[in-house]
Design a protein around this motif. Structure first.
Motif, PDB file in Angstrom:
ATOM      1  N   GLU A  52     -42.427  26.357  27.987  1.00 49.44           N
ATOM      2  CA  GLU A  52     -41.696  26.021  26.775  1.00 49.44           C
ATOM      3  C   GLU A  52     -41.754  24.519  26.524  1.00 49.44           C
ATOM      4  O   GLU A  52     -42.055  24.070  25.418  1.00 49.44           O
ATOM      5  CB  GLU A  52     -40.235  26.476  26.937  1.00 49.44           C
ATOM      6  CG  GLU A  52     -39.461  26.535  25.643  1.00 49.44           C
ATOM      7  CD  GLU A  52     -39.946  27.681  24.767  1.00 49.44           C
ATOM      8  OE1 GLU A  52     -39.962  27.489  23.549  1.00 49.44           O
ATOM      9  OE2 GLU A  52     -40.328  28.744  25.307  1.00 49.44           O
TER      10      GLU A  52
ATOM     11  N   ALA B 121     -42.594  41.309  19.931  1.00 50.04           N
ATOM     12  CA  ALA B 121     -42.858  39.996  20.494  1.00 50.04           C
ATOM     13  C   ALA B 121     -44.188  40.009  21.237  1.00 50.04           C
ATOM     14  O   ALA B 121     -45.008  39.101  21.115  1.00 50.04           O
ATOM     15  CB  ALA B 121     -41.730  39.596  21.435  1.00 50.04           C
ATOM     16  N   THR B 125     -47.456  37.807  20.477  1.00 49.41           N
ATOM     17  CA  THR B 125     -48.012  36.954  21.527  1.00 49.41           C
ATOM     18  C   THR B 125     -49.495  37.230  21.729  1.00 49.41           C
ATOM     19  O   THR B 125     -50.281  36.309  21.947  1.00 49.41           O
ATOM     20  CB  THR B 125     -47.274  37.215  22.855  1.00 49.41           C
ATOM     21  OG1 THR B 125     -45.884  36.966  22.653  1.00 49.41           O
ATOM     22  CG2 THR B 125     -47.809  36.329  23.949  1.00 49.41           C
ATOM     23  N   GLY B 140     -33.185  33.899  12.215  1.00 48.04           N
ATOM     24  CA  GLY B 140     -32.889  34.072  13.626  1.00 48.04           C
ATOM     25  C   GLY B 140     -33.521  35.276  14.291  1.00 48.04           C
ATOM     26  O   GLY B 140     -33.180  35.621  15.419  1.00 48.04           O
ATOM     27  N   PRO B 142     -35.969  37.271  16.547  1.00 39.08           N
ATOM     28  CA  PRO B 142     -36.771  36.853  17.701  1.00 39.08           C
ATOM     29  C   PRO B 142     -38.266  36.733  17.393  1.00 39.08           C
ATOM     30  O   PRO B 142     -38.968  35.924  18.030  1.00 39.08           O
ATOM     31  CB  PRO B 142     -36.540  37.966  18.731  1.00 39.08           C
ATOM     32  CG  PRO B 142     -35.567  38.914  18.149  1.00 39.08           C
ATOM     33  CD  PRO B 142     -35.086  38.401  16.851  1.00 39.08           C
ATOM     34  N   LEU B 144     -39.583  35.345  15.042  1.00 40.63           N
ATOM     35  CA  LEU B 144     -39.846  33.986  14.585  1.00 40.63           C
ATOM     36  C   LEU B 144     -40.147  33.074  15.773  1.00 40.63           C
ATOM     37  O   LEU B 144     -41.082  32.264  15.745  1.00 40.63           O
ATOM     38  CB  LEU B 144     -38.633  33.473  13.808  1.00 40.63           C
ATOM     39  CG  LEU B 144     -38.739  32.062  13.245  1.00 40.63           C
ATOM     40  CD1 LEU B 144     -39.922  31.957  12.305  1.00 40.63           C
ATOM     41  CD2 LEU B 144     -37.458  31.678  12.515  1.00 40.63           C
ATOM     42  N   THR B 145     -39.370  33.211  16.803  1.00 43.75           N
ATOM     43  CA  THR B 145     -39.595  32.436  18.011  1.00 43.75           C
ATOM     44  C   THR B 145     -40.992  32.706  18.575  1.00 43.75           C
ATOM     45  O   THR B 145     -41.725  31.781  18.932  1.00 43.75           O
ATOM     46  CB  THR B 145     -38.557  32.817  19.099  1.00 43.75           C
ATOM     47  OG1 THR B 145     -37.290  32.943  18.479  1.00 43.75           O
ATOM     48  CG2 THR B 145     -38.534  31.780  20.192  1.00 43.75           C
ATOM     49  N   ALA B 146     -41.316  33.971  18.647  1.00 38.94           N
ATOM     50  CA  ALA B 146     -42.616  34.356  19.192  1.00 38.94           C
ATOM     51  C   ALA B 146     -43.744  33.753  18.369  1.00 38.94           C
ATOM     52  O   ALA B 146     -44.745  33.266  18.907  1.00 38.94           O
ATOM     53  CB  ALA B 146     -42.738  35.875  19.242  1.00 38.94           C
ATOM     54  N   LEU B 148     -43.590  31.056  16.406  1.00 42.35           N
ATOM     55  CA  LEU B 148     -43.590  29.601  16.547  1.00 42.35           C
ATOM     56  C   LEU B 148     -44.279  29.179  17.838  1.00 42.35           C
ATOM     57  O   LEU B 148     -44.979  28.157  17.896  1.00 42.35           O
ATOM     58  CB  LEU B 148     -42.144  29.094  16.542  1.00 42.35           C
ATOM     59  CG  LEU B 148     -41.633  28.462  15.253  1.00 42.35           C
ATOM     60  CD1 LEU B 148     -42.412  28.930  14.038  1.00 42.35           C
ATOM     61  CD2 LEU B 148     -40.153  28.737  15.059  1.00 42.35           C
ATOM     62  N   ARG B 149     -44.076  29.953  18.857  1.00 42.50           N
ATOM     63  CA  ARG B 149     -44.659  29.629  20.159  1.00 42.50           C
ATOM     64  C   ARG B 149     -46.181  29.548  20.085  1.00 42.50           C
ATOM     65  O   ARG B 149     -46.806  28.809  20.851  1.00 42.50           O
ATOM     66  CB  ARG B 149     -44.245  30.696  21.174  1.00 42.50           C
ATOM     67  CG  ARG B 149     -43.876  30.155  22.533  1.00 42.50           C
ATOM     68  CD  ARG B 149     -43.903  31.224  23.588  1.00 42.50           C
ATOM     69  NE  ARG B 149     -43.125  32.418  23.257  1.00 42.50           N
ATOM     70  CZ  ARG B 149     -41.810  32.515  23.419  1.00 42.50           C
ATOM     71  NH1 ARG B 149     -41.131  31.503  23.916  1.00 42.50           N
ATOM     72  NH2 ARG B 149     -41.182  33.617  23.106  1.00 42.50           N
ATOM     73  N   ALA B 163     -36.233  27.907   8.400  1.00 42.40           N
ATOM     74  CA  ALA B 163     -37.018  27.420   9.524  1.00 42.40           C
ATOM     75  C   ALA B 163     -37.779  26.115   9.282  1.00 42.40           C
ATOM     76  O   ALA B 163     -38.439  25.610  10.167  1.00 42.40           O
ATOM     77  CB  ALA B 163     -37.980  28.507   9.980  1.00 42.40           C
TER      78      ALA B 163
END
Lengths: 356, 356
Positions: A52, B121, B125, B140, B142, B144-146, B148-149, B163
């Motif tokens: 991260e 996710a 990925t 919010g 999840p 979105l997090t995936a 962005l990563r 975002a």
DNA sequence: TTGTATGCGTTATCAG
DNA sequence: CTGATAACGCATACAA
């Protein structure tokens, strides 16, 4: 003696960067992602946290796929351009069915529409997939060659039937025969057929016997044969049955077909269409002409899409979703007989009745 | 001194197999596929012919992608499960628009529906793509997090707005305000709102002020704010305006919403819906109750999907296709302003009129 | 439980 | 126009 790992600093963040940073091996980092049981939960957390911080995006899909030998996705080859396919309720039903299977399996769905031949072949050649599903392709389409070249699992839905590939569909001949028999049994003698595409050339108009004979869409060919058989049994001369051809499968096409057919003299008393969408167009054409259904003209559809019930349309029911599920099962887990014919069923509603 | 090329015989057919067979170098074979101008047409033909004979399927997509650093596809992240998304005309419009852009560009379209969080996710990925388009995601989520990563180009359509990502949408607040103003201007005072999902929890029922305040779908939040503004200007107490919430965006949901709203006493004389599909359901509810539109109740939709014109529904027009085209342009060629608000427009049809 | 070595199949670079 | 070399980023068998 700097191994190749040392270069990490300047370039992008990879497994190696992370391993160097943490003072562990590449393997361990890899395991943190792909085999969580191979290391302590604590170390794994530490690795994920460092990832991260350093901005490691996780294992590179292409690299992983290359190494593992699997792509994690299947390719769906569609006859039409996507913009059109999404507008066809039967195609959408099918898509829904495919998605319902791939989704829980965590398998991606790559759409490969057949637009321009060149770009399509290229897309197929380069598709990162583990198998292909061919949906309603005409015999002899170049995309088939491109797919075959990939030597991956393939399943055909509806068409083409010729390729000797695992296949899922219905008995189109019997289905359309029963649709035709339905109106013949009601007593109709002046019937007409609103066919779906006969060849892949976008023709919209009459399909004479020569054109029928040269059909490259097997389902259309089979359905026409079914209609001919029904006529034969009922003593109706097939040569006198007007057949019009429409593509793509949309309301406007059906409207044109309906106008053509209902403008004939003598006017047919029953029209058997090869899709509900075409039938809807025919119904509108009838409305335009002030004709009542089924008093002045009976109409039969094909597919039994959701709107058919609402429109009280007599039709042949077949399940795009069921086809999709079968195809997906085959591709995903290699399960099922090589080829399968799913059931169909005549659904009689209010759009058909005896001739006046 | 056998180099690694010599192993070809036992395994699969690769560039090397072919090169060995023909007595040329790997590079030359590679060029035959990827840079035709780097060798004579004659040699190229010879290579392609040998490939056909030996069953070489062409460059391995994963290997090529790894080496080139491009995947040749974009990922489309959808809120809903695919089976559902294909049934939503607004979503389908959007898909059509995306496809219209990717297709001629020879870029694949990988569908990434948000079903179960875990598998989603994972799918994100592992997706072999060069960029992501996020379509109607709640704040919010999840996924979105995936996304962005992955550190790839991303564009957001409609939602989330929070975002700080490149964005394409409309001014939802102004749009819904104008829909609300339309009925207020006609003289309605007892109005109600049929909202689309407020939060990502599948709730179907009343949305009280607490729930409205906690909206995680920004578009819904904005639209509600627009309605409130319109009411404020017209002197209608927002607290007295019933708001019902529906998900997913389908006819049945709208029907339930309509029954809820039209079952109130006193009955609203105008209902403003957040989608045409919901509005259609409301219209059906009205029909069930024997209410005439617009005499007994006015109904406003949102989106102006194709069926809206046929149903003579007053609505807000926005173009899913246009949004898609803009998003695709950004992803494909990095062109366009970072964020853009597309126009919307009130389309007045026969489903609205003055209160009786 | 962790580390080492190797190659998955391709293409970019650069020299001939 | 052609050929040798070196990565691309990762996962696995095997050894420690």
């Amino acid at each position: 003696m700097p191994k190749d790992g040392e270069r990490g600093a300047g370039g992008r963040v990879t497994l190696q960067t992370l391993a160097d940073h943490l003072g562990v091996s590449r393997t361990t980092v890899s395991n943190a992602y792909s085999r969580p049981d191979q290391l302590t939960a604590k170390l794994r957390r530490r690795i994920l946290k460092a990832a991260e911080e350093l901005g490691y995006p996780g294992p590179h899909p292409a690299a992983r796929s290359l190494r593992r030998g699997r792509a994690g996705a299947i390719g769906l080859v569609l006859t039409e351009t996507l913009p059109y396919a999404f507008g066809d309720p039967y195609a959408v039903n099918f898509l829904q069915g495919i998605a319902a299977a791939t989704e829980p399996a965590g398998v991606g769905l790559l759409l490969l529409p057949l637009s321009r031949e060149d770009t399509t072949a290229e897309a197929i050649t380069g598709a990162a997939v583990d198998g292909f599903c061919l949906f309603s392709l005409p015999d002899g389409h170049p995309a088939l060659t491109a797919v075959l070249r990939r030597r991956l699992p393939v399943i055909v839905v509806d068409e083409p039937r010729s390729a000797g590939l695992p296949y899922v569909g219905i008995d189109d001949r019997a289905a359309f025969r029963s649709a035709t028999e339905h109106v013949l049994d009601l007593g109709h003698r002046r019937i007409a057929v609103a066919a779906y595409r006969v060849r892949f050339d976008g023709h919209d108009g009459w399909a004479d016997s020569a054109r029928q004979a040269g059909a490259t869409f097997p389902a259309t060919r089979e359905r026409l044969a079914g209609a001919r058989e029904a006529c034969g049994r009922a003593g109706v001369d097939w040569g006198s049955v007007p057949v019009t051809e429409s593509a793509p499968n949309e309301h406007e096409s059906g409207l044109r077909a309906g106008r053509r057919l209902l403008g004939l003299d003598p006017r047919p008393t029953a029209i058997v269409a090869m899709s509900d969408v075409l039938a809807f167009g025919v119904l509108e054409a009838a409305r335009e002409l002030g004709l009542r259904v089924p008093e002045n003209v009976s109409v039969v559809g094909f597919d039994d899409v959701a709107a058919a019930a609402a429109a009280d349309l007599t039709t042949i029911r077949q399940s795009g979703k069921e086809k999709a599920a079968t195809a997906a099962r085959y591709l995903l887990i290699g399960e099922g007989p090589e080829s399968v014919l799913l059931p169909h069923e005549l659904v009689v509603r209010g759009s058909t009745g005896p001739p006046a």
